[in-house]
Enzyme design. Structure first.
Site, PDB file in Angstrom:
ATOM      1  N   SER A  16      18.824   5.624  -8.504  1.00  0.00           N
ATOM      2  CA  SER A  16      19.000   6.272  -7.205  1.00  0.00           C
ATOM      3  C   SER A  16      20.440   6.725  -6.946  1.00  0.00           C
ATOM      4  O   SER A  16      20.649   7.835  -6.434  1.00  0.00           O
ATOM      5  CB  SER A  16      18.519   5.349  -6.080  1.00  0.00           C
ATOM      6  OG  SER A  16      17.115   5.238  -6.108  1.00  0.00           O
ATOM      7  N   LYS A  65      10.230  -3.115   2.409  1.00  0.00           N
ATOM      8  CA  LYS A  65       9.786  -1.948   3.173  1.00  0.00           C
ATOM      9  C   LYS A  65       9.133  -2.317   4.502  1.00  0.00           C
ATOM     10  O   LYS A  65       9.335  -1.628   5.513  1.00  0.00           O
ATOM     11  CB  LYS A  65       8.836  -1.100   2.334  1.00  0.00           C
ATOM     12  CG  LYS A  65       9.519  -0.451   1.130  1.00  0.00           C
ATOM     13  CD  LYS A  65       8.577   0.432   0.349  1.00  0.00           C
ATOM     14  CE  LYS A  65       9.289   1.060  -0.849  1.00  0.00           C
ATOM     15  NZ  LYS A  65       8.416   1.991  -1.591  1.00  0.00           N
ATOM     16  N   ASP A 101       7.765   8.204   0.696  1.00  0.00           N
ATOM     17  CA  ASP A 101       7.062   7.930  -0.559  1.00  0.00           C
ATOM     18  C   ASP A 101       5.860   8.846  -0.759  1.00  0.00           C
ATOM     19  O   ASP A 101       5.659   9.412  -1.836  1.00  0.00           O
ATOM     20  CB  ASP A 101       6.604   6.471  -0.606  1.00  0.00           C
ATOM     21  CG  ASP A 101       7.717   5.503  -0.949  1.00  0.00           C
ATOM     22  OD1 ASP A 101       8.732   5.938  -1.534  1.00  0.00           O
ATOM     23  OD2 ASP A 101       7.584   4.310  -0.630  1.00  0.00           O
ATOM     24  N   GLY A 126      -3.525  -1.892  -5.351  1.00  0.00           N
ATOM     25  CA  GLY A 126      -2.423  -2.454  -4.593  1.00  0.00           C
ATOM     26  C   GLY A 126      -2.524  -2.099  -3.122  1.00  0.00           C
ATOM     27  O   GLY A 126      -3.143  -1.097  -2.745  1.00  0.00           O
ATOM     28  N   GLY A 129       3.804  -2.469   0.288  1.00  0.00           N
ATOM     29  CA  GLY A 129       4.595  -1.415   0.897  1.00  0.00           C
ATOM     30  C   GLY A 129       4.471  -0.086   0.191  1.00  0.00           C
ATOM     31  O   GLY A 129       4.425   0.969   0.834  1.00  0.00           O
ATOM     32  N   ALA A 130       4.421  -0.086  -1.157  1.00  0.00           N
ATOM     33  CA  ALA A 130       4.309   1.169  -1.901  1.00  0.00           C
ATOM     34  C   ALA A 130       2.972   1.844  -1.627  1.00  0.00           C
ATOM     35  O   ALA A 130       2.909   3.058  -1.387  1.00  0.00           O
ATOM     36  CB  ALA A 130       4.481   0.907  -3.394  1.00  0.00           C
ATOM     37  N   GLY A 240       6.250   7.139 -12.360  1.00  0.00           N
ATOM     38  CA  GLY A 240       6.783   7.341 -11.031  1.00  0.00           C
ATOM     39  C   GLY A 240       8.156   7.967 -10.967  1.00  0.00           C
ATOM     40  O   GLY A 240       8.742   8.026  -9.872  1.00  0.00           O
TER      41      GLY A 240
END
Length: 279
Positions: A16, A65, A101, A126, A129-130, A240
């Site tokens: 990042s 998150k 996201d 899942g 948070g993602a 990703g």
């Protein structure tokens, strides 16, 4: 120089900072962006210290998150719907929270990889948070059905309830994976294999000739799911990394009012992280 940062667990090797440094050079914006490792119990104090040191905005990753969501005075509609925040902006001394996201994932899948998501029967593995960040965007992009499966079914049920579209978004048990039919899109939003490198055992019956497999992770964390996708003989396998770049661009636009070009930055990072190969 304005300060920005990524807060998460074990983020010292995150790309990042490189992404935002490239965006800053491209747009001529002076900014500093760093990665800050922080444990869940220390997030509040870390954010306060960041602001005291001139921090203006932040990205939030695993496992913070949902905790970041609770710290926001104001929220975007998509963050409120997700119940999770991955982008913070300091407005008059208070945090404004957004979730980029989902927009990042959809832009990567549709614009970069040319996938038409409309009508696809989709399996979301899942419910953390993602998953909460991308599920609303997948429905908005027109997937035909969104089946959510999580090892802790109560979290999957909570996500489905939050989405509020029972005709399109519903849950099944992990134990039922072998009997719930096949999908045109399978998205892994779990951390399976993250810590121990173990294989991800999923039934091959989930796949058909059109199935695209997408992992929201990249690099070593994505190995287990991508290996399964190759073993299933899938032709479209996506990690990703592109989503990471696209959601970063969304965050950058929220902070600075300009959206950078992502193709060159993605190509630069792709050199260090080879694209997953189909079987």
């Amino acid at each position: 120089m304005s300060r920005y940062a990524l807060f998460g667990r074990s983020v010292s090797s995150s790309p990042s900072p490189r992404i935002h440094a490239a965006f800053a050079r491209q747009t001529g914006i002076a900014m500093e962006y760093t990665a800050i490792d922080v444990e869940p119990q220390a997030l509040g104090a870390a954010l306060e210290a960041f602001v005291a040191g001139g921090g203006r905005g932040a990205n939030i990753t695993v496992p913070h998150k949902e905790a970041a969501f609770a710290r926001c005075a104001r929220l975007s509609d998509r963050a409120r719907q997700a119940g999770a925040v991955n982008t913070l902006r300091l407005d008059q001394g208070q945090w404004y929270g957004d979730n980029t996201d989902g927009a990042g994932l959809v832009r990567d899948l549709t614009d970069r990889h040319g996938l038409d998501l409309r009508g696809r029967r989709t399996l979301l593995l899942g419910a953390g948070g993602a998953a909460r960040g991308v599920a609303p965007a997948l429905l908005e992009a027109g997937v035909g059905e969104l089946v959510i499966v999580n090892r802790h079914p109560e979290r999957a049920d909570a996500l489905a309830d939050m989405l509020g579209e029972p005709a399109r978004a519903h849950t099944r048990y992990w134990e039922d994976l072998a009997t719930i039919g096949d999908f045109e899109l399978i998205i892994n939003a779990t951390s399976a294999g993250r810590h121990d490198g173990s294989a991800l055992m999923l039934p091959l019956a989930l796949c058909n000739d059109m199935t695209a497999a997408v992992d929201l992770n990249y690099g070593d964390v994505a190995i287990a799911f991508l290996a399964w996708a190759r073993s299933a003989g899938l032709r479209t396998i996506i990690d990703g990394l592109g989503m990471l770049v696209e959601q970063a661009a969304e965050s950058f636009q929220l902070w600075h009012g300009v959206r950078p070009d992502t193709d060159a930055v993605y190509a630069l990072l792709r050199q260090a992280t080879p694209e997953p190969k189909a079987a």
